[in-house]
Design an enzyme around this catalytic site. Structure first.
Site, PDB file in Angstrom:
ATOM      1  N   ILE A  23      17.920  70.209  27.263  1.00  0.00           N
ATOM      2  CA  ILE A  23      18.357  68.812  27.458  1.00  0.00           C
ATOM      3  C   ILE A  23      18.376  68.088  26.125  1.00  0.00           C
ATOM      4  O   ILE A  23      19.301  67.340  25.803  1.00  0.00           O
ATOM      5  CB  ILE A  23      17.450  68.108  28.484  1.00  0.00           C
ATOM      6  CG1 ILE A  23      17.640  68.794  29.837  1.00  0.00           C
ATOM      7  CG2 ILE A  23      17.761  66.629  28.570  1.00  0.00           C
ATOM      8  CD1 ILE A  23      16.729  68.318  30.926  1.00  0.00           C
ATOM      9  N   ASP A 247      46.154  29.591  41.944  1.00  0.00           N
ATOM     10  CA  ASP A 247      45.720  28.553  42.894  1.00  0.00           C
ATOM     11  C   ASP A 247      44.621  29.057  43.816  1.00  0.00           C
ATOM     12  O   ASP A 247      44.121  30.167  43.686  1.00  0.00           O
ATOM     13  CB  ASP A 247      46.897  27.920  43.644  1.00  0.00           C
ATOM     14  CG  ASP A 247      47.826  28.933  44.203  1.00  0.00           C
ATOM     15  OD1 ASP A 247      47.322  29.921  44.771  1.00  0.00           O
ATOM     16  OD2 ASP A 247      49.057  28.762  44.079  1.00  0.00           O
ATOM     17  N   LYS A 269      45.392  23.886  45.255  1.00  0.00           N
ATOM     18  CA  LYS A 269      45.651  22.762  46.142  1.00  0.00           C
ATOM     19  C   LYS A 269      44.826  22.949  47.397  1.00  0.00           C
ATOM     20  O   LYS A 269      44.952  23.951  48.081  1.00  0.00           O
ATOM     21  CB  LYS A 269      47.120  22.717  46.520  1.00  0.00           C
ATOM     22  CG  LYS A 269      47.996  22.142  45.429  1.00  0.00           C
ATOM     23  CD  LYS A 269      49.440  22.127  45.830  1.00  0.00           C
ATOM     24  CE  LYS A 269      50.048  23.497  45.658  1.00  0.00           C
ATOM     25  NZ  LYS A 269      51.446  23.534  46.003  1.00  0.00           N
ATOM     26  N   GLY A 301      49.254  35.822  48.513  1.00  0.00           N
ATOM     27  CA  GLY A 301      50.275  36.400  49.383  1.00  0.00           C
ATOM     28  C   GLY A 301      51.535  36.738  48.633  1.00  0.00           C
ATOM     29  O   GLY A 301      51.492  37.335  47.554  1.00  0.00           O
ATOM     30  N   ILE A 305      57.061  33.398  50.257  1.00  0.00           N
ATOM     31  CA  ILE A 305      56.797  33.039  51.652  1.00  0.00           C
ATOM     32  C   ILE A 305      55.826  31.868  51.657  1.00  0.00           C
ATOM     33  O   ILE A 305      54.653  32.016  51.294  1.00  0.00           O
ATOM     34  CB  ILE A 305      56.246  34.243  52.445  1.00  0.00           C
ATOM     35  CG1 ILE A 305      57.340  35.315  52.519  1.00  0.00           C
ATOM     36  CG2 ILE A 305      55.816  33.805  53.857  1.00  0.00           C
ATOM     37  CD1 ILE A 305      57.021  36.504  53.364  1.00  0.00           C
ATOM     38  N   ALA A 331      50.283  36.970  53.890  1.00  0.00           N
ATOM     39  CA  ALA A 331      49.106  36.863  54.757  1.00  0.00           C
ATOM     40  C   ALA A 331      49.372  37.475  56.137  1.00  0.00           C
ATOM     41  O   ALA A 331      48.492  38.138  56.704  1.00  0.00           O
ATOM     42  CB  ALA A 331      48.692  35.408  54.894  1.00  0.00           C
ATOM     43  N   MET A 382      48.937  28.159  58.432  1.00  0.00           N
ATOM     44  CA  MET A 382      48.385  26.808  58.327  1.00  0.00           C
ATOM     45  C   MET A 382      46.886  26.853  58.584  1.00  0.00           C
ATOM     46  O   MET A 382      46.367  27.828  59.102  1.00  0.00           O
ATOM     47  CB  MET A 382      49.030  25.882  59.349  1.00  0.00           C
ATOM     48  CG  MET A 382      49.127  26.483  60.739  1.00  0.00           C
ATOM     49  SD  MET A 382      49.459  25.280  61.962  1.00  0.00           S
ATOM     50  CE  MET A 382      47.815  24.847  62.451  1.00  0.00           C
TER      51      MET A 382
HETATM   52  N1  SAH Z   1      52.382  32.662  50.031  1.00  0.00           N
HETATM   53  C1  SAH Z   1      51.307  32.877  50.943  1.00  0.00           C
HETATM   54  C2  SAH Z   1      51.152  31.787  51.969  1.00  0.00           C
HETATM   55  C3  SAH Z   1      50.843  30.437  51.397  1.00  0.00           C
HETATM   56  S1  SAH Z   1      50.658  29.225  52.658  1.00  0.00           S
HETATM   57  C4  SAH Z   1      51.486  34.236  51.635  1.00  0.00           C
HETATM   58  O1  SAH Z   1      52.555  34.850  51.526  1.00  0.00           O
HETATM   59  O2  SAH Z   1      50.540  34.689  52.282  1.00  0.00           O
HETATM   60  C5  SAH Z   1      48.922  29.188  52.883  1.00  0.00           C
HETATM   61  C6  SAH Z   1      48.513  29.738  54.215  1.00  0.00           C
HETATM   62  O3  SAH Z   1      48.533  31.148  54.188  1.00  0.00           O
HETATM   63  C7  SAH Z   1      47.097  29.411  54.601  1.00  0.00           C
HETATM   64  O4  SAH Z   1      47.000  28.101  55.163  1.00  0.00           O
HETATM   65  C8  SAH Z   1      46.799  30.472  55.618  1.00  0.00           C
HETATM   66  O5  SAH Z   1      47.367  30.147  56.868  1.00  0.00           O
HETATM   67  C9  SAH Z   1      47.563  31.647  55.070  1.00  0.00           C
HETATM   68  N2  SAH Z   1      46.690  32.609  54.354  1.00  0.00           N
HETATM   69  C10 SAH Z   1      46.814  33.014  53.088  1.00  0.00           C
HETATM   70  N3  SAH Z   1      45.871  33.926  52.772  1.00  0.00           N
HETATM   71  C11 SAH Z   1      45.132  34.118  53.875  1.00  0.00           C
HETATM   72  C12 SAH Z   1      44.006  34.943  54.202  1.00  0.00           C
HETATM   73  N4  SAH Z   1      43.445  35.757  53.309  1.00  0.00           N
HETATM   74  N5  SAH Z   1      43.513  34.868  55.459  1.00  0.00           N
HETATM   75  C13 SAH Z   1      44.050  34.053  56.384  1.00  0.00           C
HETATM   76  N6  SAH Z   1      45.098  33.260  56.122  1.00  0.00           N
HETATM   77  C14 SAH Z   1      45.653  33.285  54.894  1.00  0.00           C
END
Ligand code: SAH
Length: 459
Positions: A23, A247, A269, A301, A305, A331, A382
């Site tokens: 070793i 964000d 936001k 996401g 979208i 999402a 939402m």
């Molecule tokens: N561009 C994003 C959506 C933005 S709108 C996409 O394509 O997913 C924001 C909304 O996305 C939130 O209010 C929620 O409803 C949803 N969201 C995003 N990430 C999420 C997660 N990990 N779990 C649950 N809801 C989610």
């Protein structure tokens, strides 16, 4: 982080190894690779270990360990099978503030040896902080297979031109852009193929072309939260951007994958609390790119979208700034997959509809009659506010009160929670559950499958 990862320059520095067996020999080899001046002390020392050390100008002391031999040492390794002796070496070194490692005794180590991928001068060190050396080794194997063998040659070759390039391109961001382009392009290919003369010629020509750093923007979808759901392209751009503008929906483990010295700008936001107005975000992206920065606009996401990604690049297009868009897992896809709810299914839903519920004067503003279809899955992007009102409206417009509903909170993340109910009682169930935003609502017969198909978070 339990240990500070550092690279220790020990060439020609006195290093002591206590122990004379196999070793000890392994550790001595490593120290010699880093050109240390090695002394080995032990009552008996393997002949091949003696040869190894003496050949490289080191020192052999065939005698029991004595504290006095610690004098002047830069670091010390104990590799003996005598616990008491190991303890003593550790204590002696600690008293003298000399970094010490006792092999296979994590408690007696001031430093530990990582698993190494050696493409000198490129060296990658991996450590599991002593928790699972096997895991570190497995990771090493994976990395070994990903990194071209000639990476070391490339690094060494580049080192020769570093000063010249620095003098020709004094601006840091211009220089970084230049190297990034060359190290991923023809120059690197020529070096890999051993055509170093041509590589040098290519580099000199590229320098003569007086490169400039043109800013650009990457609009990147970061997915719903699990970093494993990033695309390769997203990761690559996150790691090369000078500035990351992100964000609220972008999870911390994803931010941790961005380039370490990138400027991180939060423009999050929260509902009804607009941290940075959309117009200001658009302007910020234009301004940063005009300063010559590579900007990664990281969004939860998919940027197209419900992400206002379109508006952000519209402004860039008008200002003539180059940009690219990287799709992300939205999402609806992430949450449905991780909750075990297929969005479409031959028996239950032939279509799926994504809607976002904006509240206008406290009431959601949605095309109600278009949303009521027996064989359509409805996904609501939402938060929780408005859920009760939406449920009432859907029933009022003809949805069966027993229509199954799922709310997925923090989808794809370790704290994912799913609340299942029916449209007439979902608001109540959600209130009882205490779940928090972000949440996604899935409405439709497909929700019934969740019981059978849920997998995430189960053992
Ligand atoms: N561009 C994003 C959506 C933005 S709108 C996409 O394509 O997913 C924001 C909304 O996305 C939130 O209010 C929620 O409803 C949803 N969201 C995003 N990430 C999420 C997660 N990990 N779990 C649950 N809801 C989610």
């Amino acid at each position: 982080m339990d240990y500070l990862p550092i690279f220790f320059r020990i060439d020609q520095q006195p290093c002591l190894v206590v122990g004379g067996g196999h070793i000890a020999k392994r550790k001595v080899s490593l120290l010699l690779k880093a050109k240390a001046h090695v002394t080995v002390i032990a009552p008996t020392i393997l002949p091949e270990l003696q040869d190894l050390v003496l050949k490289q100008g080191g020192q052999i002391i065939e005698a029991p360990y004595q504290t006095s031999c610690l004098e002047g040492q830069r670091l010390v390794i104990a590799a003996t099978d005598n616990d008491q002796l190991n303890q003593q070496v550790f204590a002696d070194c600690e008293a003298r503030h000399i970094p010490v490692n006792v092999v296979d005794a994590p408690d007696l180590c001031r430093f530990i040896f990582p698993s190494i991928i050696d493409r000198s001068p490129i060296v990658i060190a991996i450590s599991s902080s002593g928790q699972s050396p096997v895991l570190a080794r497995l990771l090493r194997t994976r990395l070994e297979s990903m990194i071209p063998a000639a990476y070391g040659q490339l690094a060494a070759f580049v080192g020769k031109f570093r000063k010249q390039v620095q003098a020709t391109l004094p601006d840091t961001s211009v220089r970084r852009a230049f190297w990034e382009k060359e190290l991923q392009g023809r120059f690197a290919e020529l070096v890999y193929n051993g055509r170093t003369d041509e590589a040098e010629k290519h580099l000199q020509q590229a320098l003569l072309a007086k490169p400039t750093s043109a800013g650009e923007v990457y609009l990147v979808g970061a997915g719903p939260g699990d970093p494993d759901l990033l695309t390769f392209r997203a990761l690559r751009l996150m790691q090369q951007a000078d500035v990351v503008v992100y964000d609220r929906l972008v999870s911390q483990p994803i931010l941790d994958l961005c380039r370490r010295d990138a400027d991180m700008v939060y423009v999050g936001k929260a509902r009804a609390n607009h941290a940075v107005a959309q117009e200001d975000i658009n302007d910020l992206l234009v301004r940063l790119a005009q300063e010559g920065k590579r900007v990664c606009r990281l969004k939860g996401g998919d940027p197209f979208i419900f992400g206002r990604g379109g508006e952000e690049i519209e402004e860039l297009a008008e200002a003539g700034i180059p940009f690219q868009v990287v799709p992300g897992i939205t999402a609806a896809s992430g949450c449905s997959a991780y909750a075990g709810i297929p969005l479409t299914h031959r028996d239950y839903a032939q279509s799926v509809r994504f809607v976002t519920g904006h509240l206008k004067d406290g009431t959601p503003n949605l095309p109600w009659s278009e949303l009521i279809h027996e064989r359509q899955t409805l996904v609501l992007y939402m938060g929780l506010v408005g859920l009760e009102e939406i449920s009432k409206q859907l029933i009022a417009h003809g949805m069966r009160p027993e229509m199954p509903v799922a709310l997925v909170s923090h989808g794809t993340r370790p704290n994912q929670q799913v609340v299942i109910g029916e449209i007439h009682n979902i608001a109540e169930k959600v209130a009882e559950s205490g779940i928090h935003a972000p949440t996604l609502t899935i409405i439709g017969e497909v929700v019934k499958l969740q019981d059978k198909l849920a997998w995430f978070g189960k053992d």
